[in-house]
Scaffold this active site. Structure first.
Site, PDB file in Angstrom:
ATOM      1  N   ASP A 234      91.442  49.444 -21.867  1.00 57.74           N
ATOM      2  CA  ASP A 234      89.876  49.588 -21.673  1.00 57.74           C
ATOM      3  C   ASP A 234      89.386  49.117 -20.675  1.00 57.74           C
ATOM      4  OD1 ASP A 234      87.812  48.497 -23.958  1.00 57.74           O
ATOM      5  OD2 ASP A 234      87.804  46.342 -22.559  1.00 57.74           O
ATOM      6  N   GLU A 294      89.985  54.741 -20.606  1.00 56.35           N
ATOM      7  CA  GLU A 294      88.632  54.700 -20.919  1.00 56.35           C
ATOM      8  C   GLU A 294      87.870  54.560 -20.270  1.00 56.35           C
ATOM      9  OE1 GLU A 294      84.819  52.427 -23.190  1.00 56.35           O
ATOM     10  OE2 GLU A 294      86.922  51.091 -22.646  1.00 56.35           O
TER      11      GLU A 294
HETATM   12  C1  GLC Z   1      85.774  49.213 -25.037  1.00 58.64           C
HETATM   13  C2  GLC Z   1      85.921  49.154 -25.936  1.00 58.64           C
HETATM   14  C3  GLC Z   1      84.629  48.365 -26.724  1.00 58.64           C
HETATM   15  C4  GLC Z   1      85.031  47.123 -26.513  1.00 58.64           C
HETATM   16  C5  GLC Z   1      84.170  46.633 -25.006  1.00 58.64           C
HETATM   17  C6  GLC Z   1      84.690  45.743 -24.607  1.00 58.64           C
HETATM   18  O1  GLC Z   1      84.492  49.278 -24.090  1.00 58.64           O
HETATM   19  O2  GLC Z   1      86.097  49.964 -26.710  1.00 58.64           O
HETATM   20  O3  GLC Z   1      84.508  48.326 -28.222  1.00 58.64           O
HETATM   21  O4  GLC Z   1      83.626  46.263 -27.028  1.00 58.64           O
HETATM   22  O5  GLC Z   1      85.337  47.773 -24.330  1.00 58.64           O
HETATM   23  O6  GLC Z   1      86.062  45.629 -23.868  1.00 58.64           O
END
Ligand code: GLC
Length: 568
Positions: A234, A294
């Protein structure tokens, strides 16, 4: 003078055993096929938002036993790995992205025994489990943070980012949280501010502290031992920030939360991130696991860096550049695919996730959404690269956005209302059948299903050979068996055609041509494949929309029609 070249043979000979040994280890832990591909390059990934997939105990929230009960559905669909968004213990401020214990399962989803069963059920159907790993921040209820804030001299104080204010009551700098307001919250008792890129309930860990790194690497090791095949990491670009805390440059205008726009220059994308990714990768390699990131890159150079200079960081950075093409534009798609293809790693394709408005709405024109959903499925599932599907995309689930502020569950939707409605709309329960609550739960679910569940659900669509679901199943079955799709190169065709997106996937003399009419009018396209080594090609349709046809090398497509054909 010292002759360097004279050293080469003895050095090489000395290194040979090590070299052979390490090649052997790589071959042992990373089986590759004849084309040199590893398991995750052939796999189709499927993202599950556990709150919303299947509710086995009818409490209105999905759970791990629910996921286990749907393994055969996933297998028949053609899924090889599921990425489950965080199901660790959490106060659920950010619905699991605020983790209070990295080594357990939140009781609302079950327990570790249920997790083990799920891994076992997955194994039986050749489905691997990918966990979501949140390295940037914990919950403010995590014992590490509770200790950290207990005093300035606490053992975990330096596990988070604490600073004095600029002046009494004033945050250390101008950084804003992307979820709204200052990125700094004052802790009255210790009279210091802590930093949070996301909500105040998600304090950022201090990755410059080696103890944090060790704890996090050990966490991934623990889950690998428990049977997970990888992690989706993440928000990796936010792991480090400038220790000097320089103010970010302010940009014109305000965002949906009403904060001044700014360039996140001093709190994202630090080079140190890459050292940590290399370490995480080393641990992953011990278990032949995959790291998906991500990464929010905006160009190929950035994307390239995430693969690692020696291919030693993320195997699958999700660039999202593809999701920025929010219209059916062959020219834009060609550009994005060419860009990702030119990076020094394996492409990853994503058209939706739990933070994005569903692809059904983003690409749909409001009239032909089903045909467009099929077109998009036929598109990104036949590209060279690994696709990551989002649950419900295969049945054409649409967004169900709240219409009243009081119904909003996602905090950014409440603070940003009405400009920002939050992400509830794309996180609604999976639509299994036409029964109340779409067969997800016997109780009212945590989010309401949209009225379209009556027609867009697994049971109804299974019976209709022309459904979105059956199109997905057919394409995925082909993708798993056709060598050109599995191993082949990608070549854009008819690049000047503004309406028909087409390309050739070929491998060792076998080829598949994909032609997609991205316009609302009928189209014809003729292909000259002599450059690709198929001089007098004829096309044999493998999967086609109802009115699509091929004659020789000419293809006729109805509005939003599609054709996947073998080249003969
Ligand atoms: C990432 C996740 C999202 C979350 C954020 C904070 O972007 O995909 O859903 O709110 O991280 O952890």
């Amino acid at each position: 003078m010292f002759n360097r070249s004279s050293l080469v043979p003895p050095l090489f000979l000395r290194l040979l055993p090590i070299l052979l040994c390490s090649l052997f280890t790589v071959a042992q832990t990373k089986p590759v096929d004849a084309a040199g591909h590893q398991w995750w390059q052939h796999a189709v990934f499927y993202e599950i938002y556990p709150r919303s997939f299947a509710d086995s105990n009818n409490d209105g929230v999905g759970d791990l036993n629910g996921i286990s009960s749907k393994m055969s559905y996933l297998h028949e669909l053609g899924v090889d790995a599921i990425w489950i968004t965080p199901c660790y213990p959490s106060p659920q401020v950010d619905f699991g992205y605020d983790v209070s214990d990295y080594l357990n399962i939140d009781p609302m989803y079950g327990n570790l025994a249920d997790f083990d069963h799920m891994v076992g059920d997955g194994k039986k159907r050749h489905i691997r489990i990918i966990m979501d790993f949140v390295p940037n921040h914990t919950s403010d209820q995590h014992p590490w943070f509770l200790d950290s804030k207990s005093s300035r001299t606490a053992a975990h104080r330096d596990w988070y980012i604490w600073r004095d204010g600029k002046a009494p009551g004033q945050p250390p700098n101008n950084w804003i949280s992307i979820f709204g307001g200052s990125a700094w919250t004052l802790d009255q008792p210790t009279n210091q501010f802590y930093y949070h890129f996301f909500y105040a309930q998600q304090p950022d860990l201090n990755w410059r502290n080696p103890a944090v790194e060790t704890a996090m690497l050990d966490t991934t090791r623990w889950w690998y031992k428990r049977g997970v095949s990888g992690f989706r990491l993440d928000a990796v670009d936010t792991l480090f920030e400038d220790p000097g805390l320089q103010d970010n440059p302010v940009l014109p205008g305000t965002n949906k939360q009403g904060d001044r726009n700014m360039k996140f220059q001093y709190n994202t994308n630090f080079p140190e991130v890459h050292q940590e990714l290399q370490k995480l990768r080393k641990v992953a390699d011990e278990s032949d696991a995959v790291l998906i990131g991500e990464t929010w890159t905006s160009n190929v150079a950035e994307l390239d860096r995430y693969y690692g200079q020696n291919g030693d960081e993320l195997q699958m950075p999700m660039d999202f550049m593809f999701t920025t093409v929010n219209k059916l534009s062959p020219a834009d798609f060609r550009r994005q695919i060419a860009a990702v293809d030119s990076a020094h790693g394996w492409p990853v394709f994503v058209i939706g996730n739990h933070d994005l408005v569903r692809s059904y709405n983003r690409y749909g024109d409001g009239k032909n959404n089903d045909a467009i959903a099929k077109l998009m499925g036929a598109f990104y599932l036949t590209l060279r690269g690994t696709p990551i599907m989002y649950y419900g995309e295969e049945i054409g689930m649409e967004n169900n956005d709240p219409t009243r502020k009081e119904d909003v569950k996602d905090p950014i939707g409440r603070t940003g209302w009405p400009a920002e409605k939050g992400r509830d709309g794309e996180r609604t329960p999976m639509q299994w059948d036409a029964a109340p609550n779409a067969g997800f739960s016997k109780r009212d679910p945590w989010l309401p299903v949209p009225p379209s569940y009556k027609t867009h659900n697994v049971e109804t669509e299974s019976k209709d050979p022309n459904s979105i679901l059956n199109l997905y199943k057919n394409v995925l079955a082909l993708r798993h068996t056709n060598e050109a799709l599995l191993e082949g190169s990608y070549a854009a065709l008819n690049e000047d055609d503004p309406n028909v997106m087409s390309y050739l996937r070929s491998y060792r003399g076998k080829a598949v041509l994909v032609a997609l009419n991205m316009s609302a009018t009928p189209q014809k396209a003729t292909f000259n494949l002599s450059q690709q080594g198929f001089a007098r090609a004829t096309l044999k349709p493998l999967i086609a929309s109802p009115e699509a046809s091929a004659k020789g090398s000419e293809v006729t497509l109805e509005p939003f029609g599609l054709l996947i054909a073998e080249v003969k």
